[in-house]
Scaffold this motif. Structure first.
Motif, PDB file in Angstrom:
ATOM      1  N   ALA A 154       0.828  -1.208   0.000  1.00  8.01           N
ATOM      2  CA  ALA A 154       0.000   0.000   0.000  1.00  8.01           C
ATOM      3  C   ALA A 154       0.860   1.255   0.000  1.00  8.01           C
ATOM      4  O   ALA A 154       0.369   2.353  -0.238  1.00  8.01           O
ATOM      5  N   HIS A 155       2.138   1.087   0.301  1.00  9.19           N
ATOM      6  CA  HIS A 155       3.104   2.195   0.320  1.00  9.19           C
ATOM      7  C   HIS A 155       2.645   3.336   1.227  1.00  9.19           C
ATOM      8  O   HIS A 155       2.712   4.510   0.870  1.00  9.19           O
ATOM      9  N   ASN A 156       2.170   2.928   2.397  1.00 12.03           N
ATOM     10  CA  ASN A 156       1.822   3.881   3.452  1.00 12.03           C
ATOM     11  C   ASN A 156       2.604   3.453   4.690  1.00 12.03           C
ATOM     12  O   ASN A 156       2.237   2.463   5.335  1.00 12.03           O
ATOM     13  N   PRO A 157       3.693   4.146   5.027  1.00  8.44           N
ATOM     14  CA  PRO A 157       4.543   3.709   6.134  1.00  8.44           C
ATOM     15  C   PRO A 157       3.818   3.653   7.476  1.00  8.44           C
ATOM     16  O   PRO A 157       4.189   2.862   8.346  1.00  8.44           O
ATOM     17  N   VAL A 158       2.782   4.477   7.648  1.00 11.98           N
ATOM     18  CA  VAL A 158       2.021   4.433   8.899  1.00 11.98           C
ATOM     19  C   VAL A 158       1.299   3.094   9.019  1.00 11.98           C
ATOM     20  O   VAL A 158       1.340   2.428  10.064  1.00 11.98           O
ATOM     21  N   LEU A 159       0.618   2.669   7.945  1.00  8.68           N
ATOM     22  CA  LEU A 159      -0.064   1.379   7.963  1.00  8.68           C
ATOM     23  C   LEU A 159       0.929   0.237   8.170  1.00  8.68           C
ATOM     24  O   LEU A 159       0.660  -0.699   8.929  1.00  8.68           O
ATOM     25  N   SER A 160       2.075   0.309   7.512  1.00  4.40           N
ATOM     26  CA  SER A 160       3.073  -0.758   7.641  1.00  4.40           C
ATOM     27  C   SER A 160       3.563  -0.892   9.082  1.00  4.40           C
ATOM     28  O   SER A 160       3.665  -1.999   9.619  1.00  4.40           O
ATOM     29  N   GLU A 161       3.864   0.237   9.723  1.00  4.35           N
ATOM     30  CA  GLU A 161       4.364   0.191  11.092  1.00  4.35           C
ATOM     31  C   GLU A 161       3.270  -0.212  12.075  1.00  4.35           C
ATOM     32  O   GLU A 161       3.528  -0.934  13.042  1.00  4.35           O
ATOM     33  N   LEU A 162       2.043   0.249  11.847  1.00  3.53           N
ATOM     34  CA  LEU A 162       0.931  -0.176  12.696  1.00  3.53           C
ATOM     35  C   LEU A 162       0.774  -1.690  12.636  1.00  3.53           C
ATOM     36  O   LEU A 162       0.558  -2.357  13.659  1.00  3.53           O
ATOM     37  N   TYR A 163       0.879  -2.246  11.434  1.00  5.62           N
ATOM     38  CA  TYR A 163       0.701  -3.686  11.278  1.00  5.62           C
ATOM     39  C   TYR A 163       1.829  -4.453  11.966  1.00  5.62           C
ATOM     40  O   TYR A 163       1.600  -5.474  12.606  1.00  5.62           O
ATOM     41  N   ARG A 164       3.056  -3.955  11.834  1.00  8.96           N
ATOM     42  CA  ARG A 164       4.177  -4.612  12.519  1.00  8.96           C
ATOM     43  C   ARG A 164       4.002  -4.552  14.029  1.00  8.96           C
ATOM     44  O   ARG A 164       4.274  -5.508  14.748  1.00  8.96           O
ATOM     45  N   TYR A 165       3.543  -3.416  14.526  1.00 10.16           N
ATOM     46  CA  TYR A 165       3.332  -3.233  15.955  1.00 10.16           C
ATOM     47  C   TYR A 165       2.249  -4.184  16.461  1.00 10.16           C
ATOM     48  O   TYR A 165       2.318  -4.690  17.583  1.00 10.16           O
ATOM     49  N   PHE A 166       1.264  -4.437  15.618  1.00 11.12           N
ATOM     50  CA  PHE A 166       0.102  -5.243  15.976  1.00 11.12           C
ATOM     51  C   PHE A 166       0.327  -6.730  15.713  1.00 11.12           C
ATOM     52  O   PHE A 166      -0.499  -7.570  16.077  1.00 11.12           O
ATOM     53  N   SER A 167       1.460  -7.070  15.100  1.00 11.18           N
ATOM     54  CA  SER A 167       1.655  -8.426  14.595  1.00 11.18           C
ATOM     55  C   SER A 167       1.627  -9.494  15.677  1.00 11.18           C
ATOM     56  O   SER A 167       1.200 -10.622  15.437  1.00 11.18           O
ATOM     57  N   GLN A 168       2.100  -9.168  16.897  1.00 15.03           N
ATOM     58  CA  GLN A 168       2.095 -10.168  17.965  1.00 15.03           C
ATOM     59  C   GLN A 168       0.674 -10.541  18.383  1.00 15.03           C
ATOM     60  O   GLN A 168       0.393 -11.692  18.712  1.00 15.03           O
ATOM     61  N   VAL A 169      -0.230  -9.563  18.364  1.00 13.52           N
ATOM     62  CA  VAL A 169      -1.635  -9.843  18.679  1.00 13.52           C
ATOM     63  C   VAL A 169      -2.251 -10.673  17.564  1.00 13.52           C
ATOM     64  O   VAL A 169      -3.013 -11.612  17.812  1.00 13.52           O
ATOM     65  N   ILE A 170      -1.923 -10.343  16.316  1.00 12.66           N
ATOM     66  CA  ILE A 170      -2.432 -11.118  15.186  1.00 12.66           C
ATOM     67  C   ILE A 170      -1.943 -12.553  15.285  1.00 12.66           C
ATOM     68  O   ILE A 170      -2.703 -13.500  15.067  1.00 12.66           O
ATOM     69  N   ARG A 171      -0.668 -12.727  15.639  1.00  8.06           N
ATOM     70  CA  ARG A 171      -0.108 -14.076  15.786  1.00  8.06           C
ATOM     71  C   ARG A 171      -0.886 -14.878  16.823  1.00  8.06           C
ATOM     72  O   ARG A 171      -1.253 -16.029  16.589  1.00  8.06           O
ATOM     73  N   ALA A 172      -1.147 -14.264  17.973  1.00  4.98           N
ATOM     74  CA  ALA A 172      -1.890 -14.955  19.038  1.00  4.98           C
ATOM     75  C   ALA A 172      -3.292 -15.310  18.571  1.00  4.98           C
ATOM     76  O   ALA A 172      -3.817 -16.397  18.872  1.00  4.98           O
ATOM     77  N   GLY A 173      -3.923 -14.397  17.834  1.00  4.18           N
ATOM     78  CA  GLY A 173      -5.264 -14.662  17.323  1.00  4.18           C
ATOM     79  C   GLY A 173      -5.271 -15.806  16.330  1.00  4.18           C
ATOM     80  O   GLY A 173      -6.179 -16.652  16.351  1.00  4.18           O
ATOM     81  N   LEU A 174      -4.273 -15.864  15.457  1.00  4.36           N
ATOM     82  CA  LEU A 174      -4.184 -16.951  14.489  1.00  4.36           C
ATOM     83  C   LEU A 174      -3.969 -18.286  15.185  1.00  4.36           C
ATOM     84  O   LEU A 174      -4.532 -19.307  14.764  1.00  4.36           O
ATOM     85  N   GLU A 175      -3.168 -18.294  16.230  1.00  2.00           N
ATOM     86  CA  GLU A 175      -2.940 -19.537  16.971  1.00  2.00           C
ATOM     87  C   GLU A 175      -4.242 -20.068  17.545  1.00  2.00           C
ATOM     88  O   GLU A 175      -4.484 -21.277  17.570  1.00  2.00           O
TER      89      GLU A 175
END
Length: 215
Positions: A154-175
């Motif tokens: 998407a070439h939006n650095p804010v979205l990219s960093e938000l997603y990286r910051y949120f990735s641990q919660v996403i990982r737990a949800g996927l598990e």
């Protein structure tokens, strides 16, 4: 009956260890942190784990990465409270938040992706496909890489960093969701539909495919 002990991620532990050293004055305000290999050895953790912890602390404003110079302590704000709130979110709450980021990012990716993005997406999807149906941890790791590539396209650095910051919660949800045999699972082919839509520049189809993955 005692409440079950919640498993902490290695990134959470690395965050805490870095914070303790900042609070104790080992790395005071303005101090440069050791290089990544040395920092990983000091904390007794892998470089990938330490890198992700540094990324979180940089995003939250505690650390500052100076290109070609190193990583410095910038502030003493504590991001752990935020991480705890995220960690305590329900599966449904995490899916709602994930959808807000991913669905719009997919739409933008279809409009903005480059040829380099498409090549990276194809490689990430194939790596994920090989692991689909195998070890859960390995598959989730590569599935997250694919979705991060989508958001990055998407070439939006804010979205990219938000997603990286949120990735641990996403990982737990996927598990919890992928590991639940009683929960309906989306077809893996939806990932291919998402990539195809991004590649042909169909924003609505990309958003629809990504939305269908978030059951």
């Amino acid at each position: 009956m005692p409440s079950p002990i919640q498993k902490r991620s290695l990134v959470d532990i690395a965050l805490e260890q870095i914070r303790i050293r900042i609070d104790e004055g080992t790395w005071p305000l303005g101090k440069r942190l050791p290089p990544e290999p040395e920092l990983a050895e000091t904390l007794g953790m892998s470089r990938n784990t330490v890198r992700e912890a540094v990324r979180v602390l940089t995003f939250s404003g505690v650390l500052e990465v100076r290109q070609g110079d190193g990583t410095y302590v910038r502030a003493c704000a504590n991001p752990l409270d935020t991480m705890l709130v995220l960690a305590r979110s329900s599966v449904e709450q995490a899916l709602e938040a994930r959808g807000i980021i991913e669905v719009e990012a997919s739409r933008l990716a279809a409009q903005r992706r480059s040829e380099a993005d498409i090549l990276a997406l194809r490689a990430a999807l194939e790596a994920s496909a090989v692991r689909h149906g195998g070890a859960l941890d390995d598959y989730i790791e590569h599935d997250l890489i694919f979705h991060q590539r989508v958001v990055d396209s998407a070439h939006n650095p804010v979205l990219s960093e938000l997603y990286r910051y949120f990735s641990q919660v996403i990982r737990a949800g996927l598990e919890r969701t992928i590991g639940d045999p009683g929960r309906p699972q989306p077809s893996f082919e939806l990932h291919r539909e998402l990539l195809d839509a991004i590649e042909r520049g169909d924003a609505d189809a990309a958003a629809s495919a990504n939305r269908a993955l978030l059951i």
